[in-house]
Write an enzyme that holds these catalytic residues in place. Structure first.
Site, short mmCIF file in Angstrom:
data_model
loop_
_atom_site.label_atom_id
_atom_site.label_comp_id
_atom_site.label_asym_id
_atom_site.label_seq_id
_atom_site.Cartn_x
_atom_site.Cartn_y
_atom_site.Cartn_z
N SER A 1 0.73 -0.63 0.18
CA SER A 1 0.09 0.04 0.47
C SER A 1 0.70 1.19 -0.11
CB SER A 1 -1.20 0.00 1.62
OG SER A 1 -1.31 -0.86 1.06
N1 SAH Z 1 -0.58 -5.08 4.56
C1 SAH Z 1 0.18 -4.98 3.00
C2 SAH Z 1 -0.62 -4.61 1.94
C3 SAH Z 1 -1.70 -6.21 1.61
S1 SAH Z 1 -2.18 -6.35 0.52
C4 SAH Z 1 1.89 -4.48 2.79
O1 SAH Z 1 2.24 -3.17 3.98
O2 SAH Z 1 2.15 -4.84 2.19
C5 SAH Z 1 -3.37 -6.89 -0.01
C6 SAH Z 1 -2.99 -8.92 0.86
O3 SAH Z 1 -4.63 -9.25 1.13
C7 SAH Z 1 -2.50 -9.64 -0.65
O4 SAH Z 1 -1.56 -9.81 -0.72
C8 SAH Z 1 -3.39 -10.55 -0.66
O5 SAH Z 1 -2.58 -12.01 -1.19
C9 SAH Z 1 -4.31 -10.35 0.99
N2 SAH Z 1 -5.65 -11.63 0.75
C10 SAH Z 1 -6.56 -11.22 0.70
N3 SAH Z 1 -7.08 -11.93 0.51
C11 SAH Z 1 -7.49 -12.52 1.81
C12 SAH Z 1 -7.66 -13.14 3.03
N4 SAH Z 1 -8.48 -13.67 2.96
N5 SAH Z 1 -7.01 -13.70 4.53
C13 SAH Z 1 -5.81 -12.97 4.40
N6 SAH Z 1 -4.77 -12.41 3.05
C14 SAH Z 1 -5.93 -12.17 2.15
#
Ligand code: SAH
Length: 221
Positions: free
Chosen positions: A70
């Protein structure tokens, strides 16, 4: 190491990012404590090696598997809303690169713990590796469906959902402490960021429009 930028170079890029956030996003939305935490986390260690020189720009960057780290301002705003105190137990859904978890780890300190759940096993490993390279020992990254929360370490003082949900997953409100807070983007292609407070009743406050990748799982899309 193919890095062309020195450590001192990254330090000054990071200081410039903090100044930029202070000036352009403003102190109503970002606290000084959160700016300090952002100033401590080596974000260039949370992107792929070829992207390191872009790590201190205020936009999201691809981390592979269709996912992104993000933008710094959104991490800063969400962390400020969370009002993290030292020693808190925090749950993050969507570890991605591990960057947001590292900022939360700075805020909760050595006495606190950040648990982060990631759906994609390769990204769980990426996050673990990045957090270890940056020296964070109070973050535990696991793989699984984060819409179910992480019952084994519940309840949590704070829950941060870093992907967009169709609605608030019930297991997450169940695993939030009384007096706890959660931030979660809700909606389709463009979402509303909500802050949820759990007291006698659960209250929802709309914060603003955001764009996150989808939360995929039992209580997600
Ligand atoms: N917080 C992260 C960015 C997150 S992007 C950072 O600082 O880099 C969102 C993430 O959520 C992705 O990696 C995606 O694979 C994950 N995601 C999506 N659905 C999910 C679920 N049900 N459980 C865990 N992770 C999930």
């Amino acid at each position: 190491m193919t890095d062309t930028v020195t450590d001192a170079g990254y330090d000054s890029m990071r200081a410039r990012l903090v100044d930029y956030l202070r000036l352009h996003v403003g102190m109503e939305q970002i606290s000084e404590r959160v700016l300090q935490a952002i100033g401590n986390v080596p974000r260039h260690l949370f992107v792929r090696e070829r992207d390191r020189e872009f790590a201190y720009n205020d936009y999201p960057i691809s981390i592979g598997h269709g996912q992104t780290i993000s933008a710094p301002h959104i991490v800063a705003i969400m962390c400020t809303l969370m009002d993290v105190k030292a020693g808190m137990r925090i749950l993050e859904i969507g570890a991605g690169s591990g960057y947001h978890a590292a900022v939360l780890a700075e805020l909760t300190g050595e006495r606190g713990t950040v648990y982060s759940v990631e759906r994609i096993p390769e990204l769980m490993k990426f996050a673990q590796q990045n957090l270890s390279n940056a020296g964070y020992r109070n973050v535990v990254v696991t793989t699984g469906d984060g819409t179910l929360g992480l019952p084994e370490h519940a309840p949590y003082d704070r829950i941060v959902v870093a992907c967009a949900a169709p609605a608030i997953p019930e297991p997450l409100t169940d695993q939030l402490k009384h007096g706890g807070r959660m931030t979660i983007p809700i909606g389709g292609r463009v979402q509303e960021l909500y802050m949820i407070r759990k007291n006698e009743v659960i209250s929802k406050e709309k914060i603003g429009a955001v764009v996150f990748v989808p939360l995929i799982g039992k209580y997600g899309f």
